[in-house]
Structure formats: structure tokens, C-alpha cells
Design an enzyme around this catalytic site. Structure first.
Site, short mmCIF file in Angstrom:
data_model
loop_
_atom_site.label_atom_id
_atom_site.label_comp_id
_atom_site.label_asym_id
_atom_site.label_seq_id
_atom_site.Cartn_x
_atom_site.Cartn_y
_atom_site.Cartn_z
CB THR A 125 -18.11 -2.03 1.98
OG1 THR A 125 -17.75 -0.71 2.60
CG2 THR A 125 -17.12 -1.97 0.84
CB SER A 131 -15.22 5.92 -2.28
OG SER A 131 -14.10 5.75 -1.58
CG MET A 278 18.66 13.12 9.33
SD MET A 278 19.27 12.12 8.17
CE MET A 278 20.81 12.92 7.75
NE ARG A 334 10.67 6.74 6.87
CZ ARG A 334 11.01 7.00 5.74
NH1 ARG A 334 12.22 6.82 5.44
NH2 ARG A 334 9.98 6.82 4.63
CD GLU A 361 -16.31 3.62 9.82
OE1 GLU A 361 -16.99 4.57 9.33
OE2 GLU A 361 -16.64 2.66 10.59
O1 GRA Z 1 -30.47 15.79 -2.38
P1 GRA Z 1 -30.93 14.54 -1.65
O2 GRA Z 1 -32.09 14.60 -0.68
O3 GRA Z 1 -30.96 13.15 -2.76
O4 GRA Z 1 -29.79 14.27 -0.41
C1 GRA Z 1 -28.43 14.21 -0.90
C2 GRA Z 1 -27.63 14.83 0.41
O5 GRA Z 1 -28.15 16.04 0.79
C3 GRA Z 1 -27.91 12.74 -0.86
O6 GRA Z 1 -27.54 12.37 0.53
C4 GRA Z 1 -27.53 13.49 1.17
N1 GRA Z 1 -26.39 13.65 2.24
C5 GRA Z 1 -26.88 13.63 3.65
N2 GRA Z 1 -27.73 13.62 4.43
C6 GRA Z 1 -27.38 13.61 5.74
C7 GRA Z 1 -25.11 13.48 1.80
N3 GRA Z 1 -24.31 13.35 3.09
C8 GRA Z 1 -25.06 13.68 3.72
C9 GRA Z 1 -25.06 13.77 5.43
N4 GRA Z 1 -24.00 13.67 5.93
N5 GRA Z 1 -26.17 13.71 6.23
C10 GRA Z 1 -26.86 12.41 -1.90
O7 GRA Z 1 -25.59 13.12 -1.47
P2 GRA Z 1 -24.38 13.20 -2.29
O8 GRA Z 1 -23.51 14.13 -1.60
O9 GRA Z 1 -24.91 13.46 -3.70
O10 GRA Z 1 -23.79 11.78 -2.01
P3 GRA Z 1 -22.63 11.03 -2.86
O11 GRA Z 1 -21.90 12.04 -3.50
O12 GRA Z 1 -23.34 9.51 -3.46
O13 GRA Z 1 -21.75 10.33 -1.45
C11 GRA Z 1 -21.19 11.35 -0.46
C12 GRA Z 1 -20.17 10.46 0.27
C13 GRA Z 1 -18.77 10.53 -0.90
C14 GRA Z 1 -19.41 11.48 1.34
C15 GRA Z 1 -20.43 9.20 0.63
O14 GRA Z 1 -20.79 8.26 -0.43
C16 GRA Z 1 -19.48 8.64 1.54
O15 GRA Z 1 -19.22 8.94 2.65
N6 GRA Z 1 -18.48 7.59 1.06
C17 GRA Z 1 -17.43 7.09 2.04
C18 GRA Z 1 -18.10 5.64 2.23
C19 GRA Z 1 -17.49 5.26 3.65
O16 GRA Z 1 -17.10 5.88 4.53
N7 GRA Z 1 -17.42 3.79 3.81
C20 GRA Z 1 -17.27 3.23 5.00
C21 GRA Z 1 -17.72 1.86 4.77
S1 GRA Z 1 -17.63 1.15 6.46
C22 GRA Z 1 -16.10 0.64 7.00
O17 GRA Z 1 -15.25 1.30 6.59
C23 GRA Z 1 -15.98 -0.08 8.22
C24 GRA Z 1 -14.67 0.10 9.19
C25 GRA Z 1 -14.86 -0.54 10.48
C26 GRA Z 1 -13.75 -0.21 11.32
O18 GRA Z 1 -12.42 -0.07 11.10
O19 GRA Z 1 -14.11 0.31 12.42
#
Ligand code: GRA
Length: 384
Positions: A125, A131, A278, A334, A361
Site C-alpha cells: 500500500t 485498493s 431482542m 449493545r 487485505e
Molecule cells: O492481463 P494481464 O496479463 O495484465 O493480467 C491481469 C490479470 O489477469 C492483471 O493481473 C492479473 N491478475 C491476476 N493474476 C493472478 C489479476 N488478479 C490475479 C490473480 N488473482 N492471480 C491485471 O488484472 P486486473 O484485474 O485488471 O487488476 P486490477 O483491476 O488492477 O486489480 C485487481 C484487484 C482490485 C483485485 C486488486 O488490485 C486487489 O486485490 N486490490 C486490493 C488490494 C489489497 O488487498 N491490498 C491489501 C494491502 S496489504 C494489507 O492490508 C495488510 C494487512 C495486514 C493484516 O492485518 O494482516
């Protein structure tokens, strides 16, 4: 189909429960209040083999599997959700190296993460890339056998304390997704500065910013090939999301247990407050959501143990558990009323911690997008 845990899995769950109740619980409220990183417990969880549950023996683990790790995660989060994050910060980088790293990288970096000797983190991030992972701006420029990293990562769990980081950066920004690369890095080197940040919950989990200013990494720290980074990141998120799903399940359970205990103890208007329909409505909903979350988390882990694709199932599990945790913590508050709102009881902590699961995540909205777009045939969720 078999819903019974094996004796081995029951033993793992009992060990984790015992550890959580004896070693985490006594200081959980104080650790939260003082925003204290419990390095001693982070190390102890490594020694007990919690992180190694999904790591082969040859790299310092026990290869018990993802269901085992989910049970451990649920037990730890039930007692203190912030300490669940510690698990994810060790396991996320270790698993990613196991999947994509060279033999040399695996040998060097995985065992210290699996054993808890080095504190891990992963850096995705950025201020303008939450996102939308592909919007990140950090760059890694190749120069004289090294990569030079420049950029800022934000909301990175363990940023203030980590030794080892899995970092994503652009080696060729013009290529968007296909120009991103993944690196493993020793953070205790020149070129890295850290800034701690404060959040509403998960206080015992240090979080912050990592700024790279001409941070030099040896070329051998590249994971896979240049351009593999986005796919590696999506793969990694699928693993670490499952950990969050298990954590949220633990919080949902803790909140439900607190609410039920209070309903059976507190009297108002001449009867136990559990007698009021409730409150029964809230208890019933908590149980329904928690049980659904548990089955979904276990199914996603079970698929991982069979090496079957589970991205869709992980998103469904993560969404359900995050919402179950937020619902249960709110409902428990609550039911406990002023006692729930009071910092003398853990329920307000459950609520603060539960909210994190709707954000981290991949927010609940991102999970819904993944689920719906798969159903509509726009973007297949299960890739590998
Ligand atoms: O056509 P290409 O060859 O360029 O490939 C596309 C696609 O096929 C390209 O990526 C490929 N792709 C994948 N390949 C393998 C997409 N998904 C996958 C996959 N699962 N496996 C681009 O794809 P796209 O669909 O156009 O990508 P996008 O729209 O840019 O993004 C997709 C998406 C929104 C799902 C992604 O950006 C995402 O998952 N966003 C959420 C970010 C997130 O989860 N961040 C977490 C941060 S870390 C955190 O929170 C730490 C927490 C710690 C804790 O509490 O434990």
C-alpha cells in the site's frame, strides 16, 4: 465430506488456545492500551511453530498445513486480534518466497521468518494506492548490479519494527501491471526511514510508513523475474487474506462469547437479560454469521491444503468473516451497554479491532467485486 478435525489438528488448536489464554490474555488489555509490540510473544509463536505450520521442514517449518494455520490464527485473534497480525507478517513473505523464490532465497530468508528470529512485513500500500494496487509509485531502478528503490509505503503492519520486508515496486511503470516487480529486503540498511502511525484498533500491532530513498538492493533480491510483481502480489494477497479471514473469525467468536456470558449473568427488570428476545435476536445472528464464516474459512484452507485454487473461496470467506466480526462486536457492545462501552471490558477492543477486517487485505467492497465479477464472467477469480 468430513467435518471432523483430525486428532493432529485438534492438538494444534488446543496448543494455540492454551498459549493464547495463558500467555496473551493476561496482558492483552495493557498491551492494547500501551500500544506495545510484544516481540517476546512474536518470537515465542515462532518457537512454538505457529508460523512454520505452512512451511516445509526443510525451511524450518512443520508443514501441518493451512487448516492448522487457520485454527492457530482463530485462537490467537480470539484473545488478541493485534497479535494475529504478527502471524501474517511472518507467513506472508515466507510463503511468497516458497512459491516464487530461488532456492538460495528460500534457504536464506524463510527459516528466520518461520522461526520468528527476524520480524517480517510486506509493503504494498502507498498513499495513492490502496485498493488500486497498480497505482503504486515506488520505483526500483536497475543500476550496477543493484536495484535502487525510491518511494513511500503506508499503513504497513510491522513497519516500525520489521527486519525483513517483501516489497513491491515498478521496474517499468509504462507497462502498468506487467512492469511491477517483487523484492525481498533487509530493512536494517541505509536508505530506509520509518514513521509510526496510530490507528483506531489493533494497537499492539505496530503500523507505519516506510520511505525508501535510494535504498539499494542487491539484484539477487528480485523475486522471480522483472514484471512478475503484480501476479506475485495477487497470489500473496490470496494467502494473507485467508489469514485475515481466520482472524476475523476469532474476533467474532470472542464477541459472541462475551455477549452470551453477559446475557446469562446480568439481570434487569427482574430477569436475566438473555430472556429478552431482542438480545436473543442478536445472539442468534451472531452465531449464524460466525458459523457460516467458520465453515467458509475452513473450506478455503482445506482447498489450499489440497493445492486447489481457492481465490474465490478466500474472498467469500474474508468478506463473510469480516462482516461477522464487525456485526458481532457491535452486537456485543449493545448487549453489554455501558460495560461494553467501558475500557474496563474487552468488548470495545473487539469492536475497534473488528473494524480493521473490513479494510485490510482487500476491503469488503473489493471482496464483493472479486466475487461478483467472477459470477458475471468479467474476471475469473481462481487462477492457480
Ligand atoms: O492481463 P494481464 O496479463 O495484465 O493480467 C491481469 C490479470 O489477469 C492483471 O493481473 C492479473 N491478475 C491476476 N493474476 C493472478 C489479476 N488478479 C490475479 C490473480 N488473482 N492471480 C491485471 O488484472 P486486473 O484485474 O485488471 O487488476 P486490477 O483491476 O488492477 O486489480 C485487481 C484487484 C482490485 C483485485 C486488486 O488490485 C486487489 O486485490 N486490490 C486490493 C488490494 C489489497 O488487498 N491490498 C491489501 C494491502 S496489504 C494489507 O492490508 C495488510 C494487512 C495486514 C493484516 O492485518 O494482516
Amino acid at each position: 465430506m468430513d467435518f471432523e478435525l483430525s486428532d493432529e489438528l485438534k492438538a494444534v488448536r488446543d496448543l494455540a488456545r492454551d498459549f493464547a489464554e495463558k500467555e496473551i490474555a493476561p496482558k492483552a488489555a495493557e498491551d492494547d492500551r500501551q500500544q506495545r509490540f510484544r516481540k517476546d510473544l512474536a518470537i515465542k509463536m515462532g518457537e512454538l511453530g505457529f508460523y512454520g505450520a505452512v512451511i516445509p521442514e526443510s525451511y524450518g517449518g512443520s508443514a501441518l498445513g493451512f487448516l492448522a494455520l487457520s485454527l492457530i490464527t482463530e485462537e490467537v485473534a480470539r484473545v488478541h486480534s493485534a497479535l494475529r497480525v504478527y502471524i501474517n507478517m511472518q507467513v506472508g513473505p515466507a510463503l511468497t518466497l516458497l512459491q516464487f523464490g530461488s532456492e538460495e532465497q528460500k534457504k536464506r530468508w524463510i527459516p528466520p521468518l518461520a522461526r520468528g528470529e527476524k520480524i517480517g512485513c510486506f509493503a504494498i500500500t502507498e498513499p495513492d494506492a490502496g485498493s488500486d494496487v497498480a497505482a503504486m509509485r515506488t520505483t526500483a531502478t536497475r543500476k550496477d548490479g543493484s536495484y535502487i528503490l525510491n518511494g513511500t509505503k503506508i499503513w504497513i503492519s510491522n513497519a516500525p519494527v520489521a527486519d525483513t520486508a517483501l516489497i513491491y515496486a515498478y521496474t517499468d511503470r509504462a507497462q502498468k501491471h506487467r512492469g511491477m516487480s517483487a523484492f525481498i529486503a533487509d530493512l536494517n540498511q541505509p536508505g530506509v526511514s520509518r514513521r509510526a502511525l496510530e490507528t483506531m484498533g489493533a494497537h499492539a500491532s505496530p503500523i507505519g510508513e516506510l520511505t525508501f530513498e535510494n535504498f539499494r538492493l542487491p539484484a539477487e533480491n528480485l523475486i522471480g523475474k522483472e514484471g512478475d510483481g503484480f501476479k506475485i502480489c495477487m497470489w500473496q494477497l490470496n494467502q494473507t487474506r485467508l489469514n485475515c479471514a481466520g482472524g476475523a473469525l476469532g474476533v467474532a467468536r470472542a464477541a459472541r462469547e462475551a455477549a452470551v456470558a453477559y446475557c446469562n449473568q446480568r439481570e434487569q427488570f427482574g430477569q436475566k437479560i438473555g430472556q429478552f428476545q431482542m438480545n436473543q435476536d442478536l445472539i442468534a445472528q451472531m452465531i449464524v454469521h460466525e458459523e457460516a464464516a467458520r465453515l467458509l474459512v475452513y473450506r478455503a484452507a482445506w482447498l489450499a491444503d489440497r493445492k486447489q485454487p481457492n481465490n474465490l473461496e478466500v474472498s467469500i470467506a474474508k468478506y463473510t468473516s469480516a462482516e461477522a466480526a464487525a456485526f458481532a462486536a457491535d452486537a456485543a457492545l449493545r448487549i453489554l451497554g455501558a460495560y461494553g462501552y467501558s475500557t474496563e471490558f474487552p468488548v470495545e477492543r473487539y469492536l475497534r479491532d473488528a473494524k480493521s477486517y473490513q479494510i485490510v487485505e482487500g476491503s469488503s467492497n473489493i471482496q464483493k467485486i472479486i466475487i461478483a465479477q467472477d459470477a458475471l464472467g468479467y474476471r475469473k477469480a481462481n487462477r492457480s
